[in-house]
Design an enzyme around this catalytic site. Structure first.
Site, PDB file in Angstrom:
ATOM      1  CD  GLU A 287      35.838 -11.622 -29.762  1.00  0.00           C
ATOM      2  OE1 GLU A 287      35.948 -10.675 -28.523  1.00  0.00           O
ATOM      3  OE2 GLU A 287      36.178 -12.677 -29.403  1.00  0.00           O
ATOM      4  CE  LYS A 351      33.033  -8.698 -25.166  1.00  0.00           C
ATOM      5  NZ  LYS A 351      34.264  -9.437 -25.098  1.00  0.00           N
ATOM      6  CB  CYS A 405      33.720 -12.479 -26.724  1.00  0.00           C
ATOM      7  SG  CYS A 405      34.955 -13.636 -25.837  1.00  0.00           S
TER       8      CYS A 405
END
Length: 531
Positions: A287, A351, A405
């Site tokens: 990430e 995301k 994440c």
């Protein structure tokens, strides 16, 4: 044991609160990195005995009558969450001069808020409490519903759901492929609380028998599933390289280090295969591994093209900027890019589920006016979230289901589309949390997503734990926490899925309905009267 149970029931005041806190903290021992499976049996047995002695004034209203049970559940939850997520405070120490003041809010405040869910669970359970098996059934359904609420209320934070304590190793993970986490949360509480029945006559035999049956089924199904032939990799086989650069978080946020960080990732991507292995087809970076806006740095794309060999693909975490109009600031997204050997961006996804106070600031207009900022946001205003989750389609048509994440801790973030993909892809940066239980807990929860869906998991983390996990939760190959380097491994195949994600929701609600029915009928005294 009867004397111990009686002593626990009769506790009051600070002694009762202290035992509740300790009971919750003991349950944390079942979580990574320790994984002591016996711990929750002690915790929930103590909780049942505490609730046995938590009867409120029968003449008071429902709220006042529930307060003693709520207090016990809250203290239990506070001990559990304090012991389980204290390491979140480490993220505030990366830029201690700006965020250290908030340490008590993260270490004490968040556990205090999350404990409300367990307080409500205890209060609801106590309203339908009975003398025997019905009371542990009531506790199970109440905790199951509380964990379900914790998964989405106020954006959700289902970290360390109780069910994970029942699934420390792949043998004990396989039930998740049928039941899913929500149903296992409910059943796990029933099993963990069952020893409390040893000191009661009513419902002891059927309760202990059912708990034993559930444990045997849990272990038996796991053993049977692991004994089946392993899913075969696709043909042609795909070699995945996971890059784990172990960049210190303080270095990652230092603007002067950007070029060095980028070159470090490129060097690991360009390294020759280990021994006589096949060169990787897909290289995965963690990430936000690209330390600048990639679309604004064409030279960076050229450097990637120089490193990639013909036919290779790079999957990299990066920040994506989007211009929304003249005079308006751009929007920034925590994203994943797919880059081919010519340095072209051929795929991207953003995301969806952002971390509150980490990647964005809730009530921003109000809180920013008093000087607050999101902790992990590298730009004013923080990140924006994608409206929908887009699959990552690779050259050749294969697709991956992206989870950036902590999106991997949400079972409900994965829909039925995942079953048509080659793998789950989880990229993360756990360097914020240092060498604490946090990275180990995060990996364990991501590992369960592979088992639930019968799909392998590709996971790249800046500081670890990076691994390719097969569809039954086994680690095919990986890098331990803080182990710098790369690992090349073949992408495993998929398992046959018996239950889809949407069907697991229905299983949970069926179990919740049946459990609630047993608890209510048991309370009337029509069942388990003479056992």
């Amino acid at each position: 044991m009867e004397r111990l149970a009686g002593s626990i029931m009769l506790l009051s005041g600070w002694r009762r609160a202290l035992v509740a806190v300790l009971a919750g903290a003991i349950a944390v021992l079942a979580l990574p990195p320790l994984g002591i499976f016996a711990a929750p049996f002690v915790s929930f047995t103590l909780l049942v005995w505490l609730l046995d002695g938590a009867s409120g004034d029968p003449d008071a209203g429902i709220v006042r009558r529930s307060l003693p049970a709520f207090a016990i559940g809250w203290w239990f939850g506070f001990g559990y969450f304090l012991g389980g997520i204290w390491w979140l405070g480490n993220a505030l120490l990366v830029e201690a001069d700006e965020f250290a003041w908030a340490l008590p809010l993260a270490v004490i405040g968040l556990p205090a808020v999350l404990a409300v869910y367990y307080g409500l669970a205890a209060a609801v359970a106590r309203l339908i409490w009975s003398d025997g098996m019905g009371r542990i059934t009531a506790l199970a359904v109440a905790f199951g519903l509380a964990e379900w609420l914790r998964g989405f209320l106020l954006t959700g934070f289902p970290w360390n759901a109780i069910g994970y304590a029942a699934m420390p190793v792949p043998l004990m993970m396989q039930s998740a492929s049928i039941l899913g986490l929500s149903a296992i949360n409910l059943l796990a509480v029933f099993v963990f609380a069952a020893p409390a029945l040893l000191v009661t006559r009513k419902g002891r035999l059927p309760g202990m028998g059912l708990a034993l049956l559930l444990v045997c089924a849990h272990l038996g199904y796991g053993a049977w599933r692991l004994a089946q032939p392993a899913p075969q990799p696709s043909d042609p086989q795909t070699v995945i390289r996971l890059v784990q650069p172990v960049i210190d978080q303080a270095k990652k946020i230092d603007d002067t280090e950007r070029t060095a960080i980028f070159e470090e990732h490129l060097a690991l991507a360009a390294a020759p295969p280990e021994a006589d292995g096949k060169r990787p087809d897909i290289i995965v970076w963690p990430e936000t591994s690209v330390p600048f806006i990639l679309t604004e740095n064409p030279d960076a794309l050229l450097r990637i093209a120089d490193v990639l060999q013909e036919g290779q693909i790079l999957i990299a975490g990066a920040v994506r900027a989007e211009n929304v109009g003249a005079g308006l600031p751009p929007r920034y997204y925590n994203s994943i890019y797919v880059i081919d050997d010519r340095g072209q961006i051929v795929g991207a996804t953003d995301k969806v589920h952002l971390v509150p106070f980490g990647e964005y600031l809730p009530f921003e207009s109000m809180l920013s006016s008093v000087g607050l900022n999101a902790i992990a946001a590298a730009m004013p205003g923080g990140f924006s979230s994608a409206v929908t989750r887009s699959l990552l389609t690779l050259p050749g048509g294969r697709s991956l289901y992206p989870l950036i994440c902590y999106e991997a801790i949400f079972p409900d973030e994965i829909d039925d589309r995942a079953l048509s993909t080659a793998a789950l892809l989880n990229i993360t940066n756990d360097a914020w949390f240092g060498n604490t239980p946090g990275p180990y807990q995060h990996f364990h929860q991501a590992q369960l997503r592979a088992v639930e869906n019968g799909i392998p998991l590709i996971r790249a983390a800046n500081s670890g734990i990076s691994a390719v996990v097969d569809a039954r939760g086994g680690v095919v190959s990986g890098l331990a926490y803080n182990e710098k380097g790369f690992v090349d491994t073949i992408l495993p195949g998929k398992s046959t899925v018996m239950v889809t994600p949407s069907e697991r929701h229905r299983i949970f609600w069926l179990l919740a309905f049946l459990s609630l029915s047993v608890a209510l009928v048991s309370r009337t005294g029509f069942i388990f009267r003479d056992n």
